[in-house]
Design an enzyme around this catalytic site. Structure first.
Site, PDB file in Angstrom:
ATOM      1  N   ASP A 159     -47.245   9.071  -7.585  1.00 28.20           N
ATOM      2  CA  ASP A 159     -46.600   9.278  -8.889  1.00 28.20           C
ATOM      3  C   ASP A 159     -45.661  10.479  -8.865  1.00 28.20           C
ATOM      4  OD1 ASP A 159     -48.763  11.005  -8.615  1.00 28.20           O
ATOM      5  OD2 ASP A 159     -49.429  10.829 -10.695  1.00 28.20           O
ATOM      6  N   ASP A 203     -44.939  17.573  -6.101  1.00 24.60           N
ATOM      7  CA  ASP A 203     -44.799  18.853  -6.791  1.00 24.60           C
ATOM      8  C   ASP A 203     -44.635  19.948  -5.722  1.00 24.60           C
ATOM      9  OD1 ASP A 203     -44.964  20.935  -8.591  1.00 24.60           O
ATOM     10  OD2 ASP A 203     -46.883  20.381  -9.427  1.00 24.60           O
TER      11      ASP A 203
END
Ligand code: PRP
Length: 180
Positions: free
Chosen positions: A99, A102
C-alpha cells in the site's frame, strides 16, 4: 465522512486510474512470464484485490504479513515477518504489492529476503509513495501516486487497525495523532 478524518487527499477515482495504469504496465512487462503477485498484509490487501483485476495475464497470488509500525503511528524501524508465503518461488517472477512506501525499511528488507530465495526476479509495486520520508534509499519499480508527508488512512492504510475500509485516501485529523 468519518469524524476522525480531516479531508480526502486522493479520491477513489484517482486511485482507480493509477491502478488501471499499473495493471496495464504489469500485463505488458510480464507477458509469457510466470508471475506471482505477493500482497503484503495487512495494508496491501485492498490494492492487491484491485490490481489483480486490472491485470490481463495469468498470475498467481500469495500473501505475506509484516509489521513495522505496531500500534504506533511512527515507524519503529523494526521489520517482523509474521506470515510467509505458502508456495515455492523457484522459477517465478515475484512482484511484492504494497500500500505505501514510507521510510523504505520494510520493502528493502522484503526485497532482500525474497532475492535470497533465488526467484527469477523480485520487483515492487506500491500504490502510494512518500519519497520525502525515506531513511534509506529505495525506489519501487512500479509506483502509483506520490504523497506529501501527511498521516493518511483508507484504501488499506489504518489508524490503530481502523479505517482501512475507507474507499478514498484521507488525511487523519491532527488531534488524533499529535500526542503520539
Ligand atoms: C506499513 C505499510 C508498509 C510499511 C511501509 O505497514 O503497509 O508495509 O508500513 O513503511 P516503511 O517504508 O517505513 O517501512 P504497517 O507496518 O503499518 O503494517 P500494516 O500493513 O499491517 O498496517
Amino acid at each position: 465522512m468519518v469524524d476522525c478524518v480531516d479531508r480526502v487527499l486522493v479520491s477513489r477515482e484517482t486511485i482507480q486510474e493509477a491502478v488501471t495504469r499499473l495493471g496495464k504496465q504489469i500485463s505488458a512487462d510480464y507477458q509469457e512470464k510466470q508471475l506471482v503477485m505477493i500482497g503484503v498484509l495487512k495494508g496491501g490487501f485492498v490494492f492487491l484485490a484491485d490490481l489483480v483485476r486490472s491485470v490481463s495475464i495469468p498470475v498467481q497470488m500469495d500473501f505475506i504479513a509484516v509489521s513495522s509500525y505496531g500500534a504506533s503511528t511512527k515507524s519503529s524501524g523494526v521489520v517482523q515477518l509474521i506470515k510467509d508465503v505458502d508456495m515455492s518461488l523457484v522459477g517465478k517472477h515475484i512482484l511484492l504489492v504494497e500500500d505505501i512506501i514510507d521510510t523504505g525499511l520494510t520493502l528493502s528488507y522484503l526485497k532482500d529476503l525474497f532475492q535470497a530465495r533465488n526467484p527469477l526476479s523480485v520487483k515492487v509495486c506500491s500504490i502510494f509513495d512518500k519519497p520525502s520520508r525515506r531513511k534509506i534509499p529505495f525506489a519501487a519499480e512500479y509506483t502509483g501516486i506520490e504523497l506529501p508527508d501527511e498521516y493518511v488512512v483508507g484504501y488499506g492504510l489504518d489508524y490503530n487497525g481502523y479505517l482501512r475500509n475507507l474507499p478514498d485516501l484521507c488525511v487523519l485529523k491532527r488531534e488524533r495523532y499529535a500526542q503520539e
